[in-house]
Design an enzyme around this catalytic site. Sequence first.
Site, PDB file in Angstrom:
ATOM      1  N   ASN A 292       3.171   7.177   8.848  1.00 53.85           N
ATOM      2  CA  ASN A 292       3.150   7.339   7.382  1.00 53.85           C
ATOM      3  C   ASN A 292       2.863   8.781   6.956  1.00 53.85           C
ATOM      4  O   ASN A 292       2.564   9.040   5.790  1.00 53.85           O
ATOM      5  CB  ASN A 292       2.080   6.432   6.768  1.00 53.85           C
TER       6      ASN A 292
ATOM      7  N   HIS B 281      -1.273  -5.149  -0.564  1.00 51.09           N
ATOM      8  CA  HIS B 281      -1.864  -4.866   0.747  1.00 51.09           C
ATOM      9  C   HIS B 281      -3.082  -5.755   1.017  1.00 51.09           C
ATOM     10  O   HIS B 281      -3.833  -6.107   0.101  1.00 51.09           O
ATOM     11  CB  HIS B 281      -2.297  -3.392   0.773  1.00 51.09           C
TER      12      HIS B 281
ATOM     13  N   GLU C 223       0.411  -2.490  -5.980  1.00 52.77           N
ATOM     14  CA  GLU C 223       0.732  -1.218  -5.317  1.00 52.77           C
ATOM     15  C   GLU C 223       1.791  -0.528  -6.166  1.00 52.77           C
ATOM     16  O   GLU C 223       2.515  -1.197  -6.920  1.00 52.77           O
ATOM     17  CB  GLU C 223       1.299  -1.478  -3.916  1.00 52.77           C
TER      18      GLU C 223
ATOM     19  N   SER D 192       4.098  -1.145   0.793  1.00 48.13           N
ATOM     20  CA  SER D 192       4.030  -0.509   2.104  1.00 48.13           C
ATOM     21  C   SER D 192       5.033  -1.045   3.110  1.00 48.13           C
ATOM     22  O   SER D 192       5.453  -0.321   4.003  1.00 48.13           O
ATOM     23  CB  SER D 192       2.621  -0.650   2.677  1.00 48.13           C
TER      24      SER D 192
ATOM     25  N   ASP E 158      -2.654   0.790  -6.550  1.00 39.88           N
ATOM     26  CA  ASP E 158      -2.836   1.418  -5.237  1.00 39.88           C
ATOM     27  C   ASP E 158      -1.625   2.321  -5.004  1.00 39.88           C
ATOM     28  O   ASP E 158      -0.503   1.843  -4.809  1.00 39.88           O
ATOM     29  CB  ASP E 158      -2.934   0.324  -4.159  1.00 39.88           C
TER      30      ASP E 158
ATOM     31  N   HIS F 199       1.240   4.880  -0.970  1.00 41.68           N
ATOM     32  CA  HIS F 199       2.508   5.319  -0.371  1.00 41.68           C
ATOM     33  C   HIS F 199       3.344   6.192  -1.303  1.00 41.68           C
ATOM     34  O   HIS F 199       4.481   6.517  -0.986  1.00 41.68           O
ATOM     35  CB  HIS F 199       3.310   4.109   0.103  1.00 41.68           C
TER      36      HIS F 199
ATOM     37  N   LYS G 195      -1.891   9.121   4.504  1.00 38.29           N
ATOM     38  CA  LYS G 195      -0.437   8.960   4.627  1.00 38.29           C
ATOM     39  C   LYS G 195       0.224  10.318   4.341  1.00 38.29           C
ATOM     40  O   LYS G 195       0.124  11.197   5.185  1.00 38.29           O
ATOM     41  CB  LYS G 195       0.000   7.810   3.725  1.00 38.29           C
TER      42      LYS G 195
HETATM   43  C1  LIG Z   1      -1.049   0.023   0.113  1.00 37.39           C
HETATM   44  C2  LIG Z   1      -2.113   0.404   1.095  1.00 37.39           C
HETATM   45  N1  LIG Z   1      -3.373   0.530   0.660  1.00 37.39           N
HETATM   46  C3  LIG Z   1      -4.360   0.881   1.504  1.00 37.39           C
HETATM   47  C4  LIG Z   1      -4.123   1.112   2.829  1.00 37.39           C
HETATM   48  C5  LIG Z   1      -5.247   1.468   3.751  1.00 37.39           C
HETATM   49  O1  LIG Z   1      -5.395   2.845   3.802  1.00 37.39           O
HETATM   50  P1  LIG Z   1      -6.152   3.528   5.047  1.00 37.39           P
HETATM   51  O2  LIG Z   1      -5.167   3.553   6.147  1.00 37.39           O
HETATM   52  O3  LIG Z   1      -6.546   4.863   4.544  1.00 37.39           O
HETATM   53  O4  LIG Z   1      -7.319   2.651   5.365  1.00 37.39           O
HETATM   54  C6  LIG Z   1      -2.819   1.038   3.310  1.00 37.39           C
HETATM   55  C7  LIG Z   1      -2.534   1.383   4.726  1.00 37.39           C
HETATM   56  O5  LIG Z   1      -2.166   0.617   5.525  1.00 37.39           O
HETATM   57  C8  LIG Z   1      -1.797   0.648   2.436  1.00 37.39           C
HETATM   58  O6  LIG Z   1      -0.550   0.487   2.881  1.00 37.39           O
END
Ligand SMILES: Cc1ncc(COP(=O)(O)O)c(C=O)c1O
Length: 396
Positions: free
Chosen positions: A48, A139, A183, A187, A212, A215, A240
Site C-alpha cells: 500500500n 474495514h 471509508e 481497501s 476513514d 487509502h 500507506k
Molecule cells: C480502511 C483502513 N483503515 C485502517 C487500516 C489500518 O491501518 P494501519 O495499517 O495503520 O493499522 C487499514 C489497513 O489495513 C485500512 O485499510
Amino acid sequence: MAASESRYRAHLDTRAKEGLARALFPVEMPDARTVRVGGETFVNFASNDYLGLRFHPSLIERAEAWGRRFGVGSGASRLVTGNLTLFEAIEAKIARLKQKPAALIMASGFQANAAILQALLDERVLGAEPLVLTDRLNHASMHFGCAAAGVREIRYRHGDASHLEMLLAEHASSERPKFILTESVFSMDGDVAPLAEIGAIARRHDATLVVDDAHATGILGEGGRGLSDEADIIIGTFSKALGGFGAYVACSALLREYLINRCTGFVYSTALPPPVLGAIDAALDLLPTLDAERAHVANLAGRFRQEAGALGFDTGASTTQIVPLIVGDTKAALSLSDTLREARIYATAIRPPTVPKGTARVRLALNAAHRGSDIDSLLAALANCAAKPEVAPAGA
Ligand SMILES: Cc1ncc(COP(=O)(O)O)c(C=O)c1O
C-alpha cells in the site's frame, strides 16, 4: 494439550480445509517496486506504499536524524512523559492538510479506529445509545470500534447512499445521536464512496460523518489531501501512501480534547517513536510536490483496469490505484495468485472474511515506482491465464 488448545487446533484445521489458512513467510523488500522471496525477485503489487515513499531519501534522513536527536523511543504515553514538541508540530501540518481545526496522532490505523470509535460512541457520554450507520464493507477496525463501544451497527448496502438515507428516515423522529461511518476509498475494492451525497444526507439528518481516509490520503485529492472534505471527523493512517507508520484523527479542537481524556488507545499506549515521527513529518512536507507521481499511478491503474477488463477480468467498481481481480471462489483466487507468482508478479489472494463470501479476489495495488513495462508483464501473465481453466476469468 489444554482444552482450549485443542479447540484452536480444530478451528485452524477447518480454516485450512476451506482454503482460508493464513501463514507468514519471509520476504525481503529491497525497494518500493520489488519484493524478494526465496532468493527470487518479483514485481510487488501487494504493497500500500502507493507513492513509493518507504525508500525516499528525505523520509530516511529525517527518521535517522530524529532518532539520533530525540532517541528511538518516546518513553511513555504522551500524557505521562512522551509529549515531545514534535507531535504538535506534525499535528498542525495534518490539520492544515485536512482543513480541520485540530488533529491528534495515534499509534496505527487499526488502533485509531478501534479506540476512537469506542470513545466517540460512548452511550454514557452521549446520553443514549447512538444510531450508527455503517457501510457493510467498512474495514474490520471500524467494526471493531463499534463492537468495543457496544453499539449495534445498522449496516447499509455498500456505497448505496439511497439505502443509507432510507435507513436514517426510519429513525427520523429518534432523538438518539446519529453517526455515519464510511471509508473514502474501500481497501479491497478500490472504489470511492459517494461522499458528496453521504455528506448531504449527514447534514439533512444531523448525523456526524466519520470518514476513514486511509487509502486516499497522500495519493488522491488536491495535493494528496485525500477525499474526506465532507467529513466531520477524519481518521487515516501514515502506513500507506505516506510510506511509514502511525495514524491520525483530524477533527474539532473540542473532540481532540475529549479524545485526549477519553480515548483509551491514546491514554494507555506509548507515543510513536521519534524516527517514525521523522518519516511522517518528511512525507507530509513532500506531499504537495508529488502531483506527477499521483498522475503516474492514476494512469497505470486506468490502463490496467481497461486492459484487464478486455481480457475478461472483473475489476469491480475500482476507480483508484487499488484494482481487484474478483474471481469469487477462494481456491480460484489462491490459484490466480500462484499463477501470477510464476510470472514473477507478487499479488495476494484476499479471501473471506476480509471480503464477503463468494467474492475472493487477487488485490493489486499500483504504486509510483511501477513502470509501464511492469503493467505489460502483468497483463501478459493474465492473458496466459485465459488458457488455464482454473484461473481463467468467467467469460474468457
Ligand atoms: C480502511 C483502513 N483503515 C485502517 C487500516 C489500518 O491501518 P494501519 O495499517 O495503520 O493499522 C487499514 C489497513 O489495513 C485500512 O485499510
